[in-house]
Design a protein around this motif. Structure first.
Motif, PDB file in Angstrom:
ATOM      1  N   THR A 271       7.868   1.751 -13.681  1.00 14.23           N
ATOM      2  CA  THR A 271       8.010   2.358 -12.366  1.00 14.23           C
ATOM      3  C   THR A 271       7.254   3.691 -12.360  1.00 14.23           C
ATOM      4  O   THR A 271       6.587   4.031 -13.338  1.00 14.23           O
ATOM      5  CB  THR A 271       9.497   2.524 -11.989  1.00 14.23           C
ATOM      6  OG1 THR A 271       9.604   2.849 -10.603  1.00 14.23           O
ATOM      7  CG2 THR A 271      10.182   3.581 -12.840  1.00 14.23           C
ATOM      8  N   SER A 272       7.371   4.465 -11.284  1.00 17.65           N
ATOM      9  CA  SER A 272       6.530   5.654 -11.135  1.00 17.65           C
ATOM     10  C   SER A 272       7.295   6.955 -11.306  1.00 17.65           C
ATOM     11  O   SER A 272       6.788   8.024 -10.953  1.00 17.65           O
ATOM     12  CB  SER A 272       5.865   5.633  -9.755  1.00 17.65           C
ATOM     13  OG  SER A 272       5.095   4.464  -9.595  1.00 17.65           O
TER      14      SER A 272
ATOM     15  N   PHE B   2       2.670   2.864   5.533  1.00 16.45           N
ATOM     16  CA  PHE B   2       1.315   2.771   4.992  1.00 16.45           C
ATOM     17  C   PHE B   2       1.330   2.819   3.468  1.00 16.45           C
ATOM     18  O   PHE B   2       0.443   2.261   2.809  1.00 16.45           O
ATOM     19  CB  PHE B   2       0.388   3.847   5.576  1.00 16.45           C
ATOM     20  CG  PHE B   2       0.650   5.260   5.151  1.00 16.45           C
ATOM     21  CD1 PHE B   2       0.261   5.735   3.911  1.00 16.45           C
ATOM     22  CD2 PHE B   2       1.280   6.143   6.022  1.00 16.45           C
ATOM     23  CE1 PHE B   2       0.494   7.044   3.524  1.00 16.45           C
ATOM     24  CE2 PHE B   2       1.512   7.458   5.650  1.00 16.45           C
ATOM     25  CZ  PHE B   2       1.125   7.915   4.396  1.00 16.45           C
ATOM     26  N   HIS B   3       2.344   3.462   2.871  1.00 18.19           N
ATOM     27  CA  HIS B   3       2.487   3.421   1.414  1.00 18.19           C
ATOM     28  C   HIS B   3       2.743   1.987   0.943  1.00 18.19           C
ATOM     29  O   HIS B   3       2.237   1.565  -0.106  1.00 18.19           O
ATOM     30  CB  HIS B   3       3.649   4.309   0.949  1.00 18.19           C
ATOM     31  CG  HIS B   3       3.374   5.774   1.024  1.00 18.19           C
ATOM     32  ND1 HIS B   3       4.210   6.653   1.664  1.00 18.19           N
ATOM     33  CD2 HIS B   3       2.348   6.524   0.532  1.00 18.19           C
ATOM     34  CE1 HIS B   3       3.728   7.885   1.565  1.00 18.19           C
ATOM     35  NE2 HIS B   3       2.599   7.824   0.882  1.00 18.19           N
ATOM     36  N   GLN B   4       3.531   1.240   1.713  1.00 13.19           N
ATOM     37  CA  GLN B   4       3.827  -0.137   1.343  1.00 13.19           C
ATOM     38  C   GLN B   4       2.586  -1.017   1.461  1.00 13.19           C
ATOM     39  O   GLN B   4       2.357  -1.901   0.626  1.00 13.19           O
ATOM     40  CB  GLN B   4       4.968  -0.667   2.220  1.00 13.19           C
ATOM     41  CG  GLN B   4       6.263   0.106   2.032  1.00 13.19           C
ATOM     42  CD  GLN B   4       7.411  -0.420   2.865  1.00 13.19           C
ATOM     43  OE1 GLN B   4       7.216  -1.179   3.808  1.00 13.19           O
ATOM     44  NE2 GLN B   4       8.624  -0.011   2.522  1.00 13.19           N
ATOM     45  N   ILE B   5       1.781  -0.764   2.501  1.00 13.54           N
ATOM     46  CA  ILE B   5       0.518  -1.501   2.642  1.00 13.54           C
ATOM     47  C   ILE B   5      -0.394  -1.198   1.458  1.00 13.54           C
ATOM     48  O   ILE B   5      -0.972  -2.099   0.839  1.00 13.54           O
ATOM     49  CB  ILE B   5      -0.170  -1.122   3.968  1.00 13.54           C
ATOM     50  CG1 ILE B   5       0.672  -1.582   5.160  1.00 13.54           C
ATOM     51  CG2 ILE B   5      -1.571  -1.739   4.043  1.00 13.54           C
ATOM     52  CD1 ILE B   5       0.193  -1.063   6.500  1.00 13.54           C
ATOM     53  N   VAL B   6      -0.503   0.084   1.121  1.00 14.08           N
ATOM     54  CA  VAL B   6      -1.342   0.501  -0.007  1.00 14.08           C
ATOM     55  C   VAL B   6      -0.833  -0.095  -1.314  1.00 14.08           C
ATOM     56  O   VAL B   6      -1.620  -0.478  -2.190  1.00 14.08           O
ATOM     57  CB  VAL B   6      -1.407   2.041  -0.079  1.00 14.08           C
ATOM     58  CG1 VAL B   6      -1.994   2.507  -1.409  1.00 14.08           C
ATOM     59  CG2 VAL B   6      -2.221   2.596   1.082  1.00 14.08           C
ATOM     60  N   ASP B   7       0.482  -0.202  -1.456  1.00 12.52           N
ATOM     61  CA  ASP B   7       1.074  -0.803  -2.659  1.00 12.52           C
ATOM     62  C   ASP B   7       0.520  -2.207  -2.869  1.00 12.52           C
ATOM     63  O   ASP B   7       0.135  -2.590  -3.984  1.00 12.52           O
ATOM     64  CB  ASP B   7       2.600  -0.855  -2.504  1.00 12.52           C
ATOM     65  CG  ASP B   7       3.319  -0.763  -3.843  1.00 12.52           C
ATOM     66  OD1 ASP B   7       2.663  -0.901  -4.888  1.00 12.52           O
ATOM     67  OD2 ASP B   7       4.544  -0.554  -3.833  1.00 12.52           O
TER      68      ASP B   7
ATOM     69  N   LYS C 154       7.348  -1.888  -2.339  1.00 14.68           N
ATOM     70  CA  LYS C 154       8.131  -1.045  -1.448  1.00 14.68           C
ATOM     71  C   LYS C 154       7.453   0.303  -1.182  1.00 14.68           C
ATOM     72  O   LYS C 154       8.021   1.160  -0.518  1.00 14.68           O
ATOM     73  CB  LYS C 154       9.525  -0.795  -2.043  1.00 14.68           C
ATOM     74  CG  LYS C 154      10.365  -2.055  -2.234  1.00 14.68           C
ATOM     75  CD  LYS C 154      10.817  -2.631  -0.910  1.00 14.68           C
ATOM     76  CE  LYS C 154      11.766  -3.815  -1.126  1.00 14.68           C
ATOM     77  NZ  LYS C 154      12.198  -4.397   0.152  1.00 14.68           N
ATOM     78  N   GLY C 155       6.254   0.494  -1.744  1.00 14.20           N
ATOM     79  CA  GLY C 155       5.534   1.744  -1.519  1.00 14.20           C
ATOM     80  C   GLY C 155       5.925   2.867  -2.446  1.00 14.20           C
ATOM     81  O   GLY C 155       5.508   4.017  -2.257  1.00 14.20           O
ATOM     82  N   ILE C 156       6.718   2.551  -3.472  1.00  7.12           N
ATOM     83  CA  ILE C 156       7.238   3.590  -4.354  1.00  7.12           C
ATOM     84  C   ILE C 156       6.117   4.260  -5.145  1.00  7.12           C
ATOM     85  O   ILE C 156       6.014   5.499  -5.184  1.00  7.12           O
ATOM     86  CB  ILE C 156       8.290   3.002  -5.314  1.00  7.12           C
ATOM     87  CG1 ILE C 156       9.393   2.252  -4.536  1.00  7.12           C
ATOM     88  CG2 ILE C 156       8.898   4.101  -6.182  1.00  7.12           C
ATOM     89  CD1 ILE C 156      10.116   3.063  -3.506  1.00  7.12           C
ATOM     90  N   GLY C 157       5.256   3.459  -5.788  1.00  5.99           N
ATOM     91  CA  GLY C 157       4.169   4.017  -6.584  1.00  5.99           C
ATOM     92  C   GLY C 157       3.229   4.900  -5.772  1.00  5.99           C
ATOM     93  O   GLY C 157       2.953   6.041  -6.164  1.00  5.99           O
TER      94      GLY C 157
END
Length: 418
Positions: free
Chosen positions: A240-241, A115-120, A137-140
């Motif tokens: 990046t984050s 879900f982090h990747q979707i949100v990204d 990749k959902g990192i942020g």
């Protein structure tokens, strides 16, 4: 000191993995301290009894694992997408590189979920024309959850309340972004299985690393991304984050600054970056295409064609001030072999006045006039050169910074030690 650190000195993709591969022959532990599987290091190394040259793509795992005597540590400052972790682990094993029993993950590392990747992707849509150009990749979003104290860490996988916490977090994302298609219950079940597979890899990395230091073990710290992508000192918001600097080593691994010995910065003989953001020395011409094609400038993680330009010493000065490198590794010098002339950026001017440092304000950066020093090209192949003295004279003249290693080709053997 028994801790050596290798950091990217530009916008990433400098070739850190190759130096880590070489240095790992003289180390016991290779550790990652920040980032996630948005990083990408390519290593070419001989494998098996026949010493077959094999290309390995590392994204989340420390690339020092190419040395089969090295133990890998994924530190507390890294964010981990478990499906990608096991996919990478299994791919390396299928290529003949088994990392079983020598790879560990901090129990404090935060988790990246699908879900982090979707949100990204949804966040990039929100930005529209100002898209940062993330790897999606959902990192942020994972680091955002960490900073807002709503993330889940590795140790939470083994908590009986994991499922309830997970559901609550997903519901929060629905409130923020609206409903998106996501199988919450299926994901919970999947992570129950992943947790059991992960269990042998989990450790208290702080205790592990400090016991290693007390025993005199040699630790090699591998940076991900690079200085100009740092959340504080890079070209914000096109960054990046996480903290990609020397400071991130202490926060991401729990190693005190006084235990850090040599710090090595890796720079390319030209400059590249991926995604959006300002790039003063970018060459949208035949020179840029030359760097892309001859330098094989395509992302290990995304496959995206990298933006390319001349070497920028203003960026390098900024990088050196922050990270305090003891030595530099210049890579891909051979990519310049066929150029008629070589340029190096030495000043940024705004309205005719030289800037004293790399500007924080990107509006200022869009206005800079870049001042270059131009050298004639050496017009000969340096791929077979094995000593600094045998480099063409003009190549040595270009190397006015304290450089200890010089890369002249893709293999381990194509690295000159000065």
């Amino acid at each position: 000191m028994s801790v050596t650190v290798v950091l990217g000195a530009q916008w990433g993709d400098e070739g850190k993995g190759k130096l880590v591969d070489i240095l790992s022959a003289h180390t016991d532990i290779c550790a990652r301290f920040a980032g996630g599987n948005n990083a990408g290091h390519t290593i070419i190394a001989p494998i098996g009894l026949d010493h077959v040259q094999t290309k390995f793509a590392f994204h989340l795992l420390p690339s020092g694992l190419v040395n089969k005597e090295v133990t890998g540590i994924i530190g507390s400052g890294v964010v981990v997408h478990l499906p990608s972790f096991f996919e990478e682990f299994d791919t390396l094993r299928a290529q003949g590189l088994d990392c079983s029993n020598r790879l560990f993950i901090s129990d404090r590392a935060h988790l990246v979920f699908d879900f982090h990747q979707i949100v990204d992707g949804l966040k990039e849509v929100e930005l529209g024309g100002s898209s940062i150009g993330t790897t999606k990749k959902g990192i942020g979003p994972a680091y955002s959850a960490k900073a807002s104290r709503s993330g889940l860490r590795v140790h939470h996988l083994f908590d009986p309340a994991f499922a309830d916490k997970f559901r609550k977090i997903v519901e929060g994302r629905y409130k923020r972004y609206g409903y998106f298609e996501y199988d919450t219950e299926g994901e919970i079940e999947r992570y129950k299985g992943l947790a059991e597979r992960l269990r042998p890899f989990v450790t208290d990395s702080v205790v592990y690393l400090h016991e290693a230091l007390a025993a005199g073990k040699r630790i090699l710290v591998e940076g991900a991304n690079a200085l100009m992508l740092d959340i504080d000192y890079g070209t914000y918001p096109y960054v990046t984050s996480s903290s990609t600097t020397i400071g991130g080593v202490s926060t991401g691994l729990g190693i005190p600054p006084r235990r850090i010995g040599k710090v090595i910065g890796v720079i390319k003989a030209y400059t590249t970056r991926v995604g959006g953001g300002p790039f003063p020395t970018e060459q949208l011409n035949e020179t840029g295409v030359h760097f892309q094609e001859v330098g094989c400038e395509y992302g290990t993680t995304t496959g995206r064609r990298r933006r390319c330009g001349w070497l920028d010493l203003i960026v390098m000065k900024h990088s050196c001030l922050i990270n305090g490198y003891d030595a530099l590794n210049l890579t891909k010098l051979d990519v310049l072999d066929d150029l008629e002339e070589i340029k190096v950026a030495v000043k940024y001017l705004v309205d005719g006045k030289e800037l004293l440092g790399f500007p924080a304000n990107l509006e200022t950066l869009t206005k800079v006039e870049v001042s270059y020093v131009t050298f004639p090209g050496w017009k000969t192949s340096i791929a077979a050169v094995s000593s600094y003295e045998d480099l063409p004279g003009i190549a040595r003249k270009c190397l006015k910074v304290p450089i200890e290693w010089i890369g002249v080709g893709p293999g381990r053997e194509n690295m000159i030690k000065k």
